[in-house]
Scaffold this active site. Structure first.
Site, PDB file in Angstrom:
ATOM      1  N   SER A 191       0.769  -1.032   0.031  1.00 55.88           N
ATOM      2  CA  SER A 191      -0.187   0.092   0.035  1.00 55.88           C
ATOM      3  C   SER A 191       0.862   1.121   0.112  1.00 55.88           C
ATOM      4  CB  SER A 191      -0.898  -0.028   1.307  1.00 55.88           C
ATOM      5  OG  SER A 191      -2.020  -0.888   1.075  1.00 55.88           O
ATOM      6  N   ASP A 207      -8.422  -6.475   5.346  1.00 50.35           N
ATOM      7  CA  ASP A 207      -7.492  -7.392   4.793  1.00 50.35           C
ATOM      8  C   ASP A 207      -7.120  -8.510   5.866  1.00 50.35           C
ATOM      9  OD1 ASP A 207      -7.350  -6.159   2.456  1.00 50.35           O
ATOM     10  OD2 ASP A 207      -5.437  -5.468   2.536  1.00 50.35           O
TER      11      ASP A 207
HETATM   12  O1  LIG Z   1      -5.367   1.498  -0.639  1.00 56.49           O
HETATM   13  C1  LIG Z   1      -4.994   0.518  -0.304  1.00 56.49           C
HETATM   14  O2  LIG Z   1      -3.804   0.280  -0.253  1.00 56.49           O
HETATM   15  C2  LIG Z   1      -5.866  -0.709   0.055  1.00 56.49           C
HETATM   16  C3  LIG Z   1      -7.205  -0.453   0.354  1.00 56.49           C
HETATM   17  C4  LIG Z   1      -8.237  -1.389   0.762  1.00 56.49           C
HETATM   18  O3  LIG Z   1      -9.024  -1.547  -0.048  1.00 56.49           O
HETATM   19  P1  LIG Z   1     -10.667  -0.935  -0.274  1.00 56.49           P
HETATM   20  O4  LIG Z   1     -10.658   0.246  -0.015  1.00 56.49           O
HETATM   21  O5  LIG Z   1     -11.207  -1.518  -1.318  1.00 56.49           O
HETATM   22  O6  LIG Z   1     -11.300  -1.618   1.003  1.00 56.49           O
HETATM   23  C5  LIG Z   1      -7.359  -2.905   1.186  1.00 56.49           C
HETATM   24  O7  LIG Z   1      -8.367  -3.855   1.016  1.00 56.49           O
HETATM   25  C6  LIG Z   1      -6.351  -3.119   0.057  1.00 56.49           C
HETATM   26  O8  LIG Z   1      -5.662  -4.300  -0.047  1.00 56.49           O
HETATM   27  C7  LIG Z   1      -5.163  -1.869   0.077  1.00 56.49           C
HETATM   28  C1  LIG Z   2      -7.388  -6.321  -1.285  1.00 58.97           C
HETATM   29  C2  LIG Z   2      -6.384  -6.562  -1.606  1.00 58.97           C
HETATM   30  O1  LIG Z   2      -5.594  -5.909  -2.663  1.00 58.97           O
HETATM   31  P1  LIG Z   2      -6.063  -5.013  -3.918  1.00 58.97           P
HETATM   32  O2  LIG Z   2      -7.561  -4.524  -3.483  1.00 58.97           O
HETATM   33  O3  LIG Z   2      -5.133  -3.851  -4.053  1.00 58.97           O
HETATM   34  O4  LIG Z   2      -6.274  -5.811  -5.035  1.00 58.97           O
HETATM   35  C3  LIG Z   2      -5.566  -7.325  -0.822  1.00 58.97           C
HETATM   36  O5  LIG Z   2      -4.267  -7.137  -0.681  1.00 58.97           O
HETATM   37  O6  LIG Z   2      -5.863  -8.016   0.140  1.00 58.97           O
END
Ligand SMILES: O=C(O)C1=C[C@@H](OP(=O)(O)O)[C@@H](O)[C@H](O)C1
Ligand SMILES: C=C(OP(=O)(O)O)C(=O)O
EC number: 2.5.1.19
Length: 434
Positions: free
Chosen positions: A48, A314
């Site tokens: 992220s 997550d």
């Molecule tokens: O902004 C990010 O780095 C992320 C946001 C989250 O997604 P959502 O905002 O769709 O829940 C998370 O689940 C993903 O793994 C990474």
């Molecule tokens: C939801 C995830 O990733 P992304 O939405 O960035 O594919 C994750 O890593 O669990």
């Protein structure tokens, strides 16, 4: 004899194949857990943070160094896309890359088609496309309306105020925020509905501001970004707290465990750092040192756990599997976004937990409940992973209870944690081809 020397050559061969990411990958592995864990594990850095740092640096047209970039798939596709800027950009399964690049390409000269895996073509993007279009972006759907692939032609975005739902994916909001500083009049976002995955929005704001932007909340649901250019500063990317959650699970399930995880901090920018507090209720304590955290198995453990995962989606899979294995009944809410991630994680969890003899219940599309109900487990459980790295990693700790547990398509872990199986071997797990 050191742990590594005790491994058979067959194990090494399998391990090499699992992490090779080539066509001839191991289809199924079998895991055998050690009696105790005492190890130092260098986790991958947060994908992220990596993907935000890369977009911010590109928007700043800078070459400031970013130290400790992850070599996971999601970051590799982002690096490649930004380096090559080819007419067709394939970001595979990376949600952040798809959403962040959609906004980035909208303000960057040239025409590009951005696409991904079959699953990516089922993950919604209409809210982001509508928001960008109302700022003036030129985006067309190249497949199904509302979903990738997208044809994007970069242009100057003339508008600055939009309203969009905050209850589907925070990645749309982060994508928009990051282009804010390069828009003529900046940006003002009004979020409607519940705001989910909020720590990821805050992470975006913190990284933007560290890099010279002026962005923040100006009301409970209003975000503003000044039209003030980025001034990138070099920094070292911390380890991934979401990846740490699997090691907390191992620690909770091993009779004796002491684990050191470098580059994790108590005052982390990552919302998933909350894993430490949640696992303290499952018998794992965390000690924060200057450059690492240490996890220790204690005995105290709750009998049931209720938690809202709206801000840490997550972590949900880790807690579903670990709690059930520990016999802890649970009620987990805030799981609505799990249905549109790498797979429908609610459905996948229910199906795979049944193989282990645990019957989960789903409520209203956003709650998972386990009230202790059991069924006969499969004699030799083989867990399907549905092209979802977190299914593989969250179920791996089940090998403490199910000797010889099998995991299908183990290479899926490369999305966020390519060395996951190698690190397991370092910690004394045996991994063989099944
Ligand atoms: O902004 C990010 O780095 C992320 C946001 C989250 O997604 P959502 O905002 O769709 O829940 C998370 O689940 C993903 O793994 C990474
Ligand atoms: C939801 C995830 O990733 P992304 O939405 O960035 O594919 C994750 O890593 O669990």
């Amino acid at each position: 004899m050191p742990e590594t020397e005790r491994r058979t050559s067959k194990e090494f061969f399998i391990f090499a194949k699992v992490i090779s990411r080539d066509e001839d990958m191991t289809k199924r592995i079998q895991l055998t857990a050690p009696n105790q864990i005492q190890a130092t594990i260098q986790l991958p850095s947060s994908k992220s943070i990596c993907n935000r740092a890369l977009i911010i640096r590109a928007l700043a047209q800078s070459h400031a160094p970013i130290e400790n970039l992850s070599d996971c798939d999601d970051t590799r596709v982002m690096v490649k896309a930004l380096q090559e800027m080819k007419p067709v950009i394939d970001i595979m399964a990376a949600g952040t890359a798809m959403r962040f690049l959609t906004a980035y390409l909208s303000v960057t000269e040239g025409s590009h088609l951005i696409t991904g895996t079959e699953r990516m073509k089922q993950r919604p993007i209409r809210i982001l496309v509508d928001a960008l279009r109302s700022l003036g972006a030129q985006i067309e759907y190249a497949g199904n309306e509302g979903f990738p692939p997208l044809k994007i032609t970069g242009t100057e975005l003339t508008q600055s105020e939009i309203s969009l739902p905050g209850n589907v994916s925070s990645q749309y909001i982060s994508a928009l925020l990051m282009i804010g500083p390069v828009l003529k009049k900046g940006l003002r976002l009004t979020l409607t509905g519940e705001i989910i995955s909020r720590p990821y929005i805050d992470l975006t704001l913190q990284l933007m501001n560290r890099n010279g932007a002026d962005a923040g909340w100006t009301g409970p649901n209003i975000l503003e970004v000044k039209p003030q250019p980025y001034q990138p500063t070099p920094y070292y990317i911390e380890s991934d707290w979401s990846a740490a959650s699997y090691w907390y699970a191992f620690a909770a399930l091993t009779p004796r465990a002491t684990l050191r995880l470098p580059d994790l901090y108590q005052d982390s920018l990552q919302g998933d750092a909350r894993v430490a507090e949640l696992f303290s209720r499952l018998g794992v304590s965390t000690t924060y040192h200057e450059k690492y955290v240490e996890l220790t198995r204690t005995s105290a453990c709750v009998e049931e756990l209720t938690n809202d995962f709206t801000n840490q989606p997550d972590l949900a899979q880790t807690f579903v599997v670990t709690c059930a294995l520990l016999g802890i009944r649970f009620r987990f809410s805030g799981l609505q976004s799990l249905k549109i991630k790498e797979t429908d994680r609610m459905a996948a969890l229910i199906k795979e937990m049944k193989k282990l003899g645990y019957l989960l219940r789903e409520e209203a599309g956003s709650v998972l409940i386990w009230d202790g109900e059991r069924c006969e487990p499969d004699a030799c459980p083989a867990i399907d992973t549905y092209e979802d790295h977190r299914m593989a990693m969250a179920f791996a700790p089940a090998c403490f209870k199910f000797k010889g547990l099998q995991i299908n398509e183990p290479q899926v872990v490369s999305k966020s944690y390519p060395d996951f199986w190698k690190d397991l071997q370092t910690a004394g797990f045996q991994i063989t081809e099944a």
